[in-house]
Design an enzyme around this catalytic site. Structure first.
Site, PDB file in Angstrom:
ATOM      1  N   HIS A  16       8.906   2.855  -5.970  1.00 11.92           N
ATOM      2  CA  HIS A  16       9.038   1.404  -5.953  1.00 11.92           C
ATOM      3  C   HIS A  16       9.201   0.914  -7.384  1.00 11.92           C
ATOM      4  O   HIS A  16       8.733   1.571  -8.320  1.00 11.92           O
ATOM      5  CB  HIS A  16       7.775   0.801  -5.312  1.00 11.92           C
ATOM      6  CG  HIS A  16       7.924  -0.621  -4.909  1.00 11.92           C
ATOM      7  ND1 HIS A  16       7.766  -1.653  -5.795  1.00 11.92           N
ATOM      8  CD2 HIS A  16       8.227  -1.182  -3.711  1.00 11.92           C
ATOM      9  CE1 HIS A  16       7.948  -2.801  -5.166  1.00 11.92           C
ATOM     10  NE2 HIS A  16       8.227  -2.547  -3.902  1.00 11.92           N
ATOM     11  N   TYR A  17       9.847  -0.221  -7.562  1.00 13.36           N
ATOM     12  CA  TYR A  17      10.042  -0.737  -8.921  1.00 13.36           C
ATOM     13  C   TYR A  17       8.746  -1.283  -9.522  1.00 13.36           C
ATOM     14  O   TYR A  17       8.632  -1.411 -10.738  1.00 13.36           O
ATOM     15  CB  TYR A  17      11.148  -1.793  -8.965  1.00 13.36           C
ATOM     16  CG  TYR A  17      10.795  -3.086  -8.261  1.00 13.36           C
ATOM     17  CD1 TYR A  17      10.239  -4.156  -8.968  1.00 13.36           C
ATOM     18  CD2 TYR A  17      11.027  -3.247  -6.891  1.00 13.36           C
ATOM     19  CE1 TYR A  17       9.918  -5.341  -8.327  1.00 13.36           C
ATOM     20  CE2 TYR A  17      10.706  -4.419  -6.253  1.00 13.36           C
ATOM     21  CZ  TYR A  17      10.157  -5.477  -6.970  1.00 13.36           C
ATOM     22  OH  TYR A  17       9.836  -6.644  -6.331  1.00 13.36           O
ATOM     23  N   ARG A  18       7.761  -1.593  -8.704  1.00  6.70           N
ATOM     24  CA  ARG A  18       6.468  -2.045  -9.210  1.00  6.70           C
ATOM     25  C   ARG A  18       5.557  -0.843  -9.414  1.00  6.70           C
ATOM     26  O   ARG A  18       5.608   0.126  -8.659  1.00  6.70           O
ATOM     27  CB  ARG A  18       5.823  -3.017  -8.241  1.00  6.70           C
ATOM     28  CG  ARG A  18       6.542  -4.337  -8.178  1.00  6.70           C
ATOM     29  CD  ARG A  18       5.801  -5.328  -7.327  1.00  6.70           C
ATOM     30  NE  ARG A  18       6.424  -6.628  -7.426  1.00  6.70           N
ATOM     31  CZ  ARG A  18       6.422  -7.516  -6.460  1.00  6.70           C
ATOM     32  NH1 ARG A  18       5.809  -7.245  -5.317  1.00  6.70           N
ATOM     33  NH2 ARG A  18       7.015  -8.672  -6.619  1.00  6.70           N
TER      34      ARG A  18
END
Length: 177
Positions: A128-130
């Site tokens: 995930h980008y987070r």
């Protein structure tokens, strides 16, 4: 009934240095946990790095101060596997333990993620980008609240992850009070 899935992919890398372009990953550890930090599974891997790269990049004050880590990483290098093999093992680890969302977690994890992106693009695609970066908590608690959490810094991947989890638990405990 389906098996409960992990939510956090804790990762720590030991590299020849800090440049994702010039340096290489030497050791990786991963722990799959839930939001309560219960461990589902752990993974460790040794990436084979050329002796020439070790001689060129593992020099300077940091490595002089951390001689035991240096010696340990260099001595285990002979038993390492190619980076692509380690990436495949990590992909299997992620597939076994996670559903669709894989949040990367760790201390200064943004730096590790740069190496993952450069060396293990298939693994990077699953992330995930987070991210959950413990160092962001550290900055706030040290500077705003004058709270310091000390953890062992032995620069070995699996021990460093467990230290990061314990550090985050200490910050969360402070919030609960």
């Amino acid at each position: 009934m389906s098996k409960k899935k992990a939510t956090l992919l804790w990762v720590d890398l030991e590299m020849t240095g800090l440049s994702p372009v010039k340096d290489r990953i030497m050791e990786v550890a991963a722990i799959a946990t839930d939001w309560d930090f219960n461990e589902f599974e752990t993974y460790t891997g040794i990436v084979k790095v050329s002796d020439k790269l070790i001689q060129e990049r593992m020099v300077g004050e940091f490595w002089e101060r951390n001689k035991a880590s240096y010696d340990s990483l260099v001595s285990q290098n002979k038993d390492g596997k190619p980076a692509k093999v380690i990436e495949q093992e990590l992909l299997e680890f992620v597939d076994r333990n996670f559903g669709k969302t894989v949040y990367l977690a760790g201390n200064s994890i943004h730096q590790d993620q740069k190496f993952i992106e450069h060396e293990w693009p298939e693994l990077n695609e699953k992330l995930h980008y987070r991210m959950l970066d413990v160092s962001a908590w550290k900055i706030y608690f040290e500077n705003a609240l004058d709270m310091h959490v000390t953890k062992a810094e032995n620069h070995r991947a699996l021990d460093d992850i467990r230290g990061s989890i314990e550090e985050l638990k200490a910050y969360l405990e402070r919030i609960k009070k």
